[in-house]
Each structure stands twice: as C-alpha cells, then as structure tokens.
Design a protein around this motif. Structure first.
Motif, PDB file in Angstrom:
ATOM      1  N   TYR A   9     -23.405 -27.852   4.022  1.00  0.00           N
ATOM      2  CA  TYR A   9     -23.127 -27.576   5.430  1.00  0.00           C
ATOM      3  C   TYR A   9     -24.367 -27.743   6.309  1.00  0.00           C
ATOM      4  O   TYR A   9     -24.423 -27.186   7.407  1.00  0.00           O
ATOM      5  CB  TYR A   9     -22.595 -26.150   5.580  1.00  0.00           C
ATOM      6  CG  TYR A   9     -21.162 -25.999   5.134  1.00  0.00           C
ATOM      7  CD1 TYR A   9     -20.112 -26.438   5.932  1.00  0.00           C
ATOM      8  CD2 TYR A   9     -20.860 -25.426   3.903  1.00  0.00           C
ATOM      9  CE1 TYR A   9     -18.801 -26.308   5.531  1.00  0.00           C
ATOM     10  CE2 TYR A   9     -19.547 -25.291   3.481  1.00  0.00           C
ATOM     11  CZ  TYR A   9     -18.523 -25.730   4.303  1.00  0.00           C
ATOM     12  OH  TYR A   9     -17.216 -25.603   3.897  1.00  0.00           O
ATOM     13  N   TRP A  10     -25.323 -28.525   5.857  1.00  0.00           N
ATOM     14  CA  TRP A  10     -26.581 -28.635   6.578  1.00  0.00           C
ATOM     15  C   TRP A  10     -26.399 -29.121   8.013  1.00  0.00           C
ATOM     16  O   TRP A  10     -27.058 -28.639   8.932  1.00  0.00           O
ATOM     17  CB  TRP A  10     -27.560 -29.539   5.835  1.00  0.00           C
ATOM     18  CG  TRP A  10     -28.828 -29.776   6.602  1.00  0.00           C
ATOM     19  CD1 TRP A  10     -29.314 -30.944   7.080  1.00  0.00           C
ATOM     20  CD2 TRP A  10     -29.774 -28.778   7.014  1.00  0.00           C
ATOM     21  NE1 TRP A  10     -30.497 -30.749   7.749  1.00  0.00           N
ATOM     22  CE2 TRP A  10     -30.793 -29.419   7.725  1.00  0.00           C
ATOM     23  CE3 TRP A  10     -29.841 -27.383   6.834  1.00  0.00           C
ATOM     24  CZ2 TRP A  10     -31.872 -28.744   8.267  1.00  0.00           C
ATOM     25  CZ3 TRP A  10     -30.924 -26.708   7.384  1.00  0.00           C
ATOM     26  CH2 TRP A  10     -31.921 -27.388   8.085  1.00  0.00           C
TER      27      TRP A  10
ATOM     28  N   ALA B 273     -27.084 -24.694  -2.473  1.00  0.00           N
ATOM     29  CA  ALA B 273     -26.083 -25.752  -2.546  1.00  0.00           C
ATOM     30  C   ALA B 273     -25.177 -25.728  -1.317  1.00  0.00           C
ATOM     31  O   ALA B 273     -24.836 -26.773  -0.756  1.00  0.00           O
ATOM     32  CB  ALA B 273     -25.255 -25.595  -3.824  1.00  0.00           C
ATOM     33  N   VAL B 274     -24.775 -24.530  -0.883  1.00  0.00           N
ATOM     34  CA  VAL B 274     -23.951 -24.407   0.318  1.00  0.00           C
ATOM     35  C   VAL B 274     -24.721 -24.860   1.556  1.00  0.00           C
ATOM     36  O   VAL B 274     -24.179 -25.536   2.437  1.00  0.00           O
ATOM     37  CB  VAL B 274     -23.470 -22.949   0.492  1.00  0.00           C
ATOM     38  CG1 VAL B 274     -22.907 -22.716   1.885  1.00  0.00           C
ATOM     39  CG2 VAL B 274     -22.416 -22.620  -0.562  1.00  0.00           C
TER      40      VAL B 274
ATOM     41  N   PHE C  40     -18.222 -19.175   2.769  1.00  0.00           N
ATOM     42  CA  PHE C  40     -19.431 -19.902   2.399  1.00  0.00           C
ATOM     43  C   PHE C  40     -20.593 -19.529   3.316  1.00  0.00           C
ATOM     44  O   PHE C  40     -21.703 -19.261   2.858  1.00  0.00           O
ATOM     45  CB  PHE C  40     -19.193 -21.408   2.462  1.00  0.00           C
ATOM     46  CG  PHE C  40     -18.355 -21.949   1.328  1.00  0.00           C
ATOM     47  CD1 PHE C  40     -18.095 -21.194   0.202  1.00  0.00           C
ATOM     48  CD2 PHE C  40     -17.821 -23.229   1.394  1.00  0.00           C
ATOM     49  CE1 PHE C  40     -17.338 -21.694  -0.840  1.00  0.00           C
ATOM     50  CE2 PHE C  40     -17.060 -23.740   0.358  1.00  0.00           C
ATOM     51  CZ  PHE C  40     -16.816 -22.967  -0.761  1.00  0.00           C
ATOM     52  N   PHE C  41     -20.337 -19.507   4.627  1.00  0.00           N
ATOM     53  CA  PHE C  41     -21.409 -19.180   5.564  1.00  0.00           C
ATOM     54  C   PHE C  41     -21.853 -17.725   5.422  1.00  0.00           C
ATOM     55  O   PHE C  41     -23.035 -17.410   5.534  1.00  0.00           O
ATOM     56  CB  PHE C  41     -20.965 -19.449   7.004  1.00  0.00           C
ATOM     57  CG  PHE C  41     -20.995 -20.890   7.385  1.00  0.00           C
ATOM     58  CD1 PHE C  41     -22.196 -21.572   7.487  1.00  0.00           C
ATOM     59  CD2 PHE C  41     -19.821 -21.597   7.621  1.00  0.00           C
ATOM     60  CE1 PHE C  41     -22.235 -22.915   7.821  1.00  0.00           C
ATOM     61  CE2 PHE C  41     -19.845 -22.932   7.962  1.00  0.00           C
ATOM     62  CZ  PHE C  41     -21.056 -23.600   8.057  1.00  0.00           C
ATOM     63  N   LEU C  42     -20.893 -16.842   5.165  1.00  0.00           N
ATOM     64  CA  LEU C  42     -21.222 -15.435   4.974  1.00  0.00           C
ATOM     65  C   LEU C  42     -22.069 -15.227   3.720  1.00  0.00           C
ATOM     66  O   LEU C  42     -22.881 -14.299   3.647  1.00  0.00           O
ATOM     67  CB  LEU C  42     -19.930 -14.620   4.875  1.00  0.00           C
ATOM     68  CG  LEU C  42     -20.026 -13.104   4.933  1.00  0.00           C
ATOM     69  CD1 LEU C  42     -20.758 -12.646   6.189  1.00  0.00           C
ATOM     70  CD2 LEU C  42     -18.628 -12.493   4.882  1.00  0.00           C
ATOM     71  N   ALA C  43     -21.895 -16.117   2.744  1.00  0.00           N
ATOM     72  CA  ALA C  43     -22.674 -16.012   1.505  1.00  0.00           C
ATOM     73  C   ALA C  43     -24.159 -16.255   1.740  1.00  0.00           C
ATOM     74  O   ALA C  43     -24.993 -15.740   0.981  1.00  0.00           O
ATOM     75  CB  ALA C  43     -22.150 -17.015   0.476  1.00  0.00           C
TER      76      ALA C  43
ATOM     77  N   ILE D 133     -25.165 -26.226  10.096  1.00  0.00           N
ATOM     78  CA  ILE D 133     -26.213 -25.207  10.190  1.00  0.00           C
ATOM     79  C   ILE D 133     -27.313 -25.671  11.137  1.00  0.00           C
ATOM     80  O   ILE D 133     -27.765 -24.914  12.012  1.00  0.00           O
ATOM     81  CB  ILE D 133     -26.790 -24.905   8.795  1.00  0.00           C
ATOM     82  CG1 ILE D 133     -25.736 -24.223   7.914  1.00  0.00           C
ATOM     83  CG2 ILE D 133     -28.037 -24.022   8.905  1.00  0.00           C
ATOM     84  CD1 ILE D 133     -26.140 -24.075   6.465  1.00  0.00           C
ATOM     85  N   ARG D 134     -27.743 -26.917  10.968  1.00  0.00           N
ATOM     86  CA  ARG D 134     -28.796 -27.466  11.823  1.00  0.00           C
ATOM     87  C   ARG D 134     -28.344 -27.506  13.287  1.00  0.00           C
ATOM     88  O   ARG D 134     -29.091 -27.113  14.193  1.00  0.00           O
ATOM     89  CB  ARG D 134     -29.176 -28.869  11.347  1.00  0.00           C
ATOM     90  CG  ARG D 134     -30.268 -29.539  12.164  1.00  0.00           C
ATOM     91  CD  ARG D 134     -30.637 -30.882  11.553  1.00  0.00           C
ATOM     92  NE  ARG D 134     -31.683 -31.544  12.310  1.00  0.00           N
ATOM     93  CZ  ARG D 134     -31.449 -32.325  13.378  1.00  0.00           C
ATOM     94  NH1 ARG D 134     -30.205 -32.528  13.787  1.00  0.00           N
ATOM     95  NH2 ARG D 134     -32.458 -32.888  14.023  1.00  0.00           N
ATOM     96  N   ALA D 135     -27.111 -27.971  13.513  1.00  0.00           N
ATOM     97  CA  ALA D 135     -26.597 -28.059  14.882  1.00  0.00           C
ATOM     98  C   ALA D 135     -26.500 -26.674  15.512  1.00  0.00           C
ATOM     99  O   ALA D 135     -26.824 -26.494  16.706  1.00  0.00           O
ATOM    100  CB  ALA D 135     -25.237 -28.741  14.877  1.00  0.00           C
TER     101      ALA D 135
END
Length: 273
Positions: A63-64, A58-59, A189-192, A67-69
């Motif tokens: 934040y796709w 879900a995260v 969130f990113f660390l998760a 993340i993609r960038a």
C-alpha cells in the motif's frame, strides 16, 4: 549461532508471515509452533513480537502509493487528515488495553487450550457473519466515520485473546458494522501498521535486558522470512476476497482448533504453557 536455532527462527518467521493477515490468528499459531519446536522461553516471546514488524513491512510495500499520497497530503487535504485520524482512533483501544493488561493476558491466556477454543469460537462467528450478509453501508475506507473506526478498534481488542485473530476480529467486525469485505480488509491492513509496529517496538524496548548482539542473526532470519511470506500472503488474500467469502478460514479454524483440543485432552502432544 546454532543452526538448529536459526532453523526454528525461519519456521517461526514463515508462520508469522502466512498467518498475520489471514483470519486464523498469527499469535495462536506462533504459540503452537513455538511449543512444538521447543522455542518458547522468555526471549522467544520477544522474538515473536519483533518479527511482526517484518510482516507489517509487507503491507507498507503493498500500500505504499496510498500511504505516500496520504502523508504528502496530510498538511492540506481534509480527506487525508480524516483517514489518518481514523487509523489512530482505531489503534487507540488496543494500545491502551495492551499497556494495562498485556502482561496479565500473556501470563494466563497464552496456552494451547485457550488458542484452540478461540479458534473454534472464531470459526463459528465467521460462519454466522457470512450467513447474515447485508448490503454494505461503507464501500471504501474513505467513506468510514470516526465512530466506524472506533468500533473496529474495539473489535481489535478482542484479538488480545490468542487464537481470536487480529485480522479476523477487525475484518469480520468491520463487516458486521456495515463495511464491505474489501473496505474491512483494507482498513484492517492499515490498522495493523501502528498496532504491530507499536507492539514490536514496545516489546523490544521493555525486554531489552533479555537480548544481546549475538541474537541479531536470529532476528534477521525471522524478520526476513516474515516479510517475504507476508508479502505473498497479502497479495494472495486481496485477490481471494474479490470473489470468495471467509468460509474456508472458518472451516480451517474449527477443524484445527478441535484437533489441538483432542491432542491436548488425550495427551498425545505435550503442549507447553
């Protein structure tokens, strides 16, 4: 597969999704829910770790774009490389501690009294952290240093104690270290992503002897509902923190933790160990 077992899996999936990214401890809630449902055998422990992957998806969806960038820019852009390095730096302490002490922690701390005490203690820490708010030194995750990432990663290690909350430890820890509330939440969130995916995959692999293809529907239900409930929760939380503190969660933790301690002490509920 037994319909009652699938219903238990559905409940556990919703509990995981709704609590994973709030500072109230998903592991603690899963331990309590599993105890109440009678869903606490060895296979259930693997299930609880695995359905975290649904929540983290879900995260990734929310934040796709970032993340993609970041992935596309990794070969050439210094900022993307720094951000990826910071996530890995923050991930390393919990990964190392999990490998060294994960089994011992599960054997001795995964029970209702520990969860309840950690919930209450965490609520008090949130009150203290919110009461000492100072101007943030870091306004966005792109302004973080490697040392900031390491400190947040060390804070995440405290969440190995069930009831502490991984998101709570990283968000509140980040705020105490000088990160703004949005920056601390976003980095949490990113660390998760590597933390939960790594823990889920490791648990599935190390305990694969407990699993069979007949368990696939059970895991599918848990993963799907974990994903759906986490997606709704993450989107709500991002809107909520824009204009609110975490005091509401502190009250919830303390009241719920005291209630669990009361039911345990008075023997009103037979919490399993």
């Amino acid at each position: 597969m037994d319909a009652a077992l699938l219903l238990k899996a559905a409940v556990m999936g919703v509990v995981e999704g709704l609590t994973e990214f709030l500072p109230i401890s998903s592991t603690g809630h899963l331990i309590l829910a599993g105890s109440l449902l009678g869903f606490d055998e060895a296979k259930a422990s693997v299930f609880e770790m695995a359905i975290q992957i649904g929540a983290i998806c879900a995260v990734v969806l929310v934040y796709w774009q970032k993340i993609r960038a970041t992935l596309l820019a990794l070969p050439t852009q210094r900022q993307a490389q720094r951000f990826a390095a910071h996530v890995l730096i923050g991930f390393a302490p919990a990964a190392l501690l999990g490998l060294l002490a994960g089994k011992a922690i599960k054997a001795h701390l995964f029970n209702a009294p520990v969860v309840a005490l950690a919930l209450v203690a965490g609520g008090i820490v949130i009150f203290w952290a919110e009461g000492r708010q100072r101007p943030a030194r870091v306004q966005s995750v792109d302004e973080m240093s490697g040392l900031d990432a390491l400190k947040v990663g060390l804070a995440q290690c405290v969440a190995m104690i069930p009831g502490v909350s991984r998101s709570g430890a990283t968000i509140i820890g980040g705020m105490l270290l000088g990160l703004s509330r949005p920056a601390a939440t976003e980095f949490s969130f990113f660390l998760a992503i590597p933390t939960l995916i790594g823990a889920g995959v490791y648990s599935l692999w190390s305990d694969r002897a407990l699993l069979a293809w007949a368990d696939a529907p059970l895991f599918a239900v848990g993963l799907a509902l974990s994903f759906g409930s986490a997606l709704a929760c993450v989107r709500w939380l991002l809107r909520y923190i824009a204009s609110h503190s975490f005091v509401l969660f502190a009250w919830y933790r303390i009241i719920f933790g005291l209630l669990i301690l009361l039911t345990w002490q008075m023997d009103w509920v037979q919490w399993s160990h």
